[in-house]
Write an enzyme that holds these catalytic residues in place. Structure first.
Site, PDB file in Angstrom:
ATOM      1  N   CYS A 114       0.818  -1.225   0.000  1.00  0.00           N
ATOM      2  CA  CYS A 114       0.000   0.000   0.000  1.00  0.00           C
ATOM      3  C   CYS A 114       0.846   1.266   0.000  1.00  0.00           C
ATOM      4  O   CYS A 114       0.339   2.353  -0.259  1.00  0.00           O
ATOM      5  CB  CYS A 114      -0.945  -0.007   1.187  1.00  0.00           C
ATOM      6  SG  CYS A 114      -1.930  -1.497   1.240  1.00  0.00           S
ATOM      7  N   HIS A 255      -3.347   6.863   2.613  1.00  0.00           N
ATOM      8  CA  HIS A 255      -3.754   5.576   2.050  1.00  0.00           C
ATOM      9  C   HIS A 255      -5.133   5.234   2.609  1.00  0.00           C
ATOM     10  O   HIS A 255      -5.402   5.419   3.804  1.00  0.00           O
ATOM     11  CB  HIS A 255      -2.738   4.499   2.430  1.00  0.00           C
ATOM     12  CG  HIS A 255      -3.215   3.118   2.160  1.00  0.00           C
ATOM     13  ND1 HIS A 255      -3.725   2.743   0.936  1.00  0.00           N
ATOM     14  CD2 HIS A 255      -3.297   2.015   2.961  1.00  0.00           C
ATOM     15  CE1 HIS A 255      -4.091   1.477   0.994  1.00  0.00           C
ATOM     16  NE2 HIS A 255      -3.841   1.012   2.208  1.00  0.00           N
ATOM     17  N   ASN A 285     -10.070  -0.548  -0.065  1.00  0.00           N
ATOM     18  CA  ASN A 285      -8.611  -0.442  -0.045  1.00  0.00           C
ATOM     19  C   ASN A 285      -8.069  -0.957  -1.380  1.00  0.00           C
ATOM     20  O   ASN A 285      -8.194  -2.142  -1.686  1.00  0.00           O
ATOM     21  CB  ASN A 285      -8.085  -1.281   1.128  1.00  0.00           C
ATOM     22  CG  ASN A 285      -6.572  -1.264   1.264  1.00  0.00           C
ATOM     23  OD1 ASN A 285      -5.864  -0.833   0.359  1.00  0.00           O
ATOM     24  ND2 ASN A 285      -6.091  -1.739   2.398  1.00  0.00           N
TER      25      ASN A 285
END
Ligand code: UT7
Length: 332
Positions: A114, A255, A285
């Site tokens: 990520c 993020h 996500n």
């Protein structure tokens, strides 16, 4: 010395939507639980034959079109992904570069989960400041649905697909320059978030399992706690190192893993709701794609203006983390 300017942004979101209600028919969960614990309402899922590079290409086309440079001027392509078209090789960046007709430019992938987009931003900045490259296309692209176990309610509610891309170009104007990028990693937390099978670190017989060979596994609650701690420390440090504070930031773009993590970090920095960019409710996500997809949202809704300062902050498997202070500097 050349400086690196963040010139443009683009993103691609696949059309198919997977809602919390859909997931509740697949595993023992509910819209109420997912919304309360994560803030996610839905995520987008790529088509069966749609690859990570296909999505990266669409995002990159927009970023190049908006950059004010010709695609022939791109001299490097870097892709951040943990769901490449092919594990090992060829890299997704080389496939994207060829699909875009960029010629024989340098192209490679990096794996920082990520945090991938912040990592490739730091690489692009370094190549440009060294004078080795002038216009670098950076892409975060993920087909996480391909490595998600849809029988595991602890992970399948979180992840989605998509891509984001940016063009980073050389400039003489220091006011346009990316101010700073911090990155870090700690492999001692590797087991919190990993795809334990399918590589040379896994038992040989697991390589024979087709289904599930590369599914993500996560110790969610432990990851959550490290994420809040690390993300907060990260932004406090990068702001202090550059004599800035939360009031100097126009857009905090973290993020997008979990609304509760984003809120905790935003509150620690005393940021207003308007400063904190949240897209997790509609995309879930999307790992390395989440930050550029969020930047694209504020670009397309008109709230990201020339000269405004973005603070990026990411955290992910590895563990890896990173933050960046980035003015939006379209070509004049
Ligand atoms: O992007 C890279 C970094 N990723 C992250 O930062 C993600 C970090 N982790 C998280 O976002 C959260 O930890 C999750 C959303 C994954 C989980 O939320 P949580 O508040 O940490 O829940 P938990 O894992 O502590 O589980 C609480 C309860 C458990 O039941 P018991 O043991 O209390 O009876 C779980 O079994 O919730 C249960 N549970 C669920 N219930 C309904 C776990 N997943 C689900 C689910 N639906 N999908």
């Amino acid at each position: 010395m050349a400086y690196a300017a963040f010139r443009s942004i683009g993103a691609y979101v696949p059309s198919k939507i997977l809602t919390n209600e859909d997931l509740a028919t697949m595993v023992d969960t509910s819209d109420e639980w997912i919304t309360k614990r994560t803030g996610i309402k839905e995520r987008h899922i790529a088509g069966e034959n749609e690859t990570t590079s296909d999505m990266g290409v669409e995002a990159a086309k927009l970023a190049i079109e908006r950059s004010g440079i010709d695609s022939s001027e791109i001299d490097m392509v870097i892709c951040a992904t943990i769901s490449p078209d092919y594990f090992c090789m060829p890299s997704t960046a080389t496939i994207i570069s060829t699909k875009l007709g960029l010629g024989n430019v340098t192209a490679f992938d990096i794996s920082a989960a990520c945090t991938g987009f912040v990592y490739i931003l730091s690489i692009a900045k370094a190549f440009i400041e060294s004078g080795m490259k002038k216009n670098i296309l950076i892409i975060g692209a993920e087909k996480l649905s391909a490595i998600t176990d849809y029988s595991d309610r602890g992970t399948c509610i979180l992840f989605g697909d998509g891509a984001g891309a940016a063009v980073i170009s050389a400039t003489d104007n220091k006011d346009e320059a990316i101010i700073d990028v911090h990155t870090g990693a700690d492999g001692s937390y590797a087991d919190l978030l990993m795809t334990p099978n399918g590589g040379t670190g896994s038992p040989h017989d697991s390589l024979d399992q087709e289904a599930g060979a590369c599914f993500m596994q996560m110790k969610g609650n432990e990851t959550f706690k490290v994420a809040v701690r690390t993300l907060t420390k990260d932004v406090v440090e990068i702001l202090a190192d550059n004599n800035l504070d939360g009031t100097d930031i126009n857009h905090f773009v973290p993020h997008q893993a979990n609304y509760r993590i984003i809120k905790a970090v935003g509150d620690a920095l005393k940021l207003t709701q308007k400063q904190v960019i949240v897209t997790v409710e509609k995309y879930g996500n999307t790992s390395g794609a989440s930050i550029p997809m969020a930047i694209n949202d504020i670009y397309e809704d008109g709230s990201l203006k020339e000269g405004e300062l973005m603070l990026l902050d990411a955290f992910g498997g590895g563990l890896t983390w990173g933050s960046a202070l980035v003015p939006f500097s379209p070509k004049k």
